[in-house]
Scaffold this active site. Structure first.
Site, PDB file in Angstrom:
ATOM      1  N   CYS A   1       0.822  -1.201   0.000  1.00  9.25           N
ATOM      2  CA  CYS A   1       0.000   0.000   0.000  1.00  9.25           C
ATOM      3  C   CYS A   1       0.864   1.263   0.000  1.00  9.25           C
ATOM      4  O   CYS A   1       1.599   1.524  -0.931  1.00  9.25           O
ATOM      5  CB  CYS A   1      -0.980  -0.058   1.174  1.00  9.25           C
ATOM      6  SG  CYS A   1      -2.446   0.973   0.971  1.00  9.25           S
ATOM      7  N   HIS A   2       0.806   2.071   1.069  1.00 10.81           N
ATOM      8  CA  HIS A   2       1.591   3.297   1.183  1.00 10.81           C
ATOM      9  C   HIS A   2       2.991   3.064   1.752  1.00 10.81           C
ATOM     10  O   HIS A   2       3.795   3.986   1.813  1.00 10.81           O
ATOM     11  CB  HIS A   2       0.852   4.315   2.067  1.00 10.81           C
ATOM     12  CG  HIS A   2      -0.344   4.935   1.414  1.00 10.81           C
ATOM     13  ND1 HIS A   2      -1.548   4.276   1.314  1.00 10.81           N
ATOM     14  CD2 HIS A   2      -0.518   6.134   0.828  1.00 10.81           C
ATOM     15  CE1 HIS A   2      -2.419   5.054   0.700  1.00 10.81           C
ATOM     16  NE2 HIS A   2      -1.818   6.191   0.378  1.00 10.81           N
ATOM     17  N   ALA A   3       3.306   1.842   2.163  1.00 11.67           N
ATOM     18  CA  ALA A   3       4.608   1.550   2.783  1.00 11.67           C
ATOM     19  C   ALA A   3       5.806   1.907   1.901  1.00 11.67           C
ATOM     20  O   ALA A   3       6.859   2.261   2.440  1.00 11.67           O
ATOM     21  CB  ALA A   3       4.675   0.081   3.211  1.00 11.67           C
ATOM     22  N   PRO A   4       5.715   1.867   0.564  1.00  9.36           N
ATOM     23  CA  PRO A   4       6.882   2.263  -0.226  1.00  9.36           C
ATOM     24  C   PRO A   4       7.357   3.706   0.007  1.00  9.36           C
ATOM     25  O   PRO A   4       8.472   4.041  -0.368  1.00  9.36           O
ATOM     26  CB  PRO A   4       6.427   2.031  -1.667  1.00  9.36           C
ATOM     27  CG  PRO A   4       5.510   0.845  -1.548  1.00  9.36           C
ATOM     28  CD  PRO A   4       4.733   1.165  -0.279  1.00  9.36           C
ATOM     29  N   TRP A   5       6.552   4.546   0.624  1.00  3.13           N
ATOM     30  CA  TRP A   5       7.049   5.878   1.001  1.00  3.13           C
ATOM     31  C   TRP A   5       8.313   5.749   1.849  1.00  3.13           C
ATOM     32  O   TRP A   5       9.251   6.510   1.687  1.00  3.13           O
ATOM     33  CB  TRP A   5       5.999   6.640   1.795  1.00  3.13           C
ATOM     34  CG  TRP A   5       5.122   7.552   1.007  1.00  3.13           C
ATOM     35  CD1 TRP A   5       5.360   8.068  -0.241  1.00  3.13           C
ATOM     36  CD2 TRP A   5       3.878   8.079   1.425  1.00  3.13           C
ATOM     37  NE1 TRP A   5       4.321   8.875  -0.619  1.00  3.13           N
ATOM     38  CE2 TRP A   5       3.402   8.908   0.388  1.00  3.13           C
ATOM     39  CE3 TRP A   5       3.113   7.929   2.574  1.00  3.13           C
ATOM     40  CZ2 TRP A   5       2.190   9.596   0.469  1.00  3.13           C
ATOM     41  CZ3 TRP A   5       1.914   8.618   2.651  1.00  3.13           C
ATOM     42  CH2 TRP A   5       1.456   9.435   1.615  1.00  3.13           C
TER      43      TRP A   5
END
Length: 181
Positions: free
Chosen positions: A106-110
């Site tokens: 999800c947003h973890a690649p930030w």
């Protein structure tokens, strides 16, 4: 195998923590909750508060040498807080430096962007991160799960909670291959 789950004190998408955690346990491995603060972390079901979970270890006291792999759950606030924490970013980068597998949803690649580890990699994520990932040198694809082996380690990424079954299968398989040698 011992698998680190790195999270901020709040803002974790609960299902992106609990389902991968259960997948690690089902594989016969040991998950450990690592956070930037001790105590308990607050998970969310989208924007609503959900359950809290006890922290096993504070990131500043954790060593990559203790773990065989890393899972980064999503939620919007979770990775946003992690990427602002120097110790969390260094912990993530250390997994890449050590050649150990990392899974992010999800947003973890930030947090991966902040750790400067996505350049030259093919990844997926929540769609709103695609420009950030491309700007960081990654190739973004709209797939349920992406397993990238073109780097110092295996990187498994996924888009969203609806993709958890595929994400869990891909990362537990990749982690097992690395463990087998």
């Amino acid at each position: 195998m011992k698998i680190a789950f790195l999270v901020a004190p709040e803002g974790i998408e609960q299902v992106e923590l609990t389902e991968p955690w259960q997948a690690v346990e089902a594989a016969g491995d040991t998950p450990r909750l690592v956070s930037t603060q001790s105590g308990r972390v607050q998970a969310f079901d989208h924007l609503d508060k959900a359950d809290t979970f006890p922290v096993d270890q504070v990131v500043g006291e954790a060593s990559v040498d203790e773990f065989d792999g890393l899972v980064l759950p999503g939620g919007v606030a979770n990775p946003d807080a992690l990427r602002m924490d120097e110790q969390a970013v260094a912990f993530v980068r250390a997994f890449f430096d050590a050649g150990k597998p990392v899974a992010a949803i999800c947003h973890a690649p930030w947090t991966l962007i902040e750790a400067d580890v996505v350049g030259g990699r093919t990844v997926t994520s929540w769609p709103s991160l695609q420009t950030d990932l491309r700007n960081a040198g990654a190739t973004w694809v709209d797939e349920q799960v992406q397993v990238c082996t073109s780097g110092p380690n295996t990187l498994i990424t996924s888009r969203k909670p609806d993709d958890l079954k595929a994400f869990n299968a891909a990362f537990t398989e990749a982690f097992a291959k690395v463990s087998a040698g």
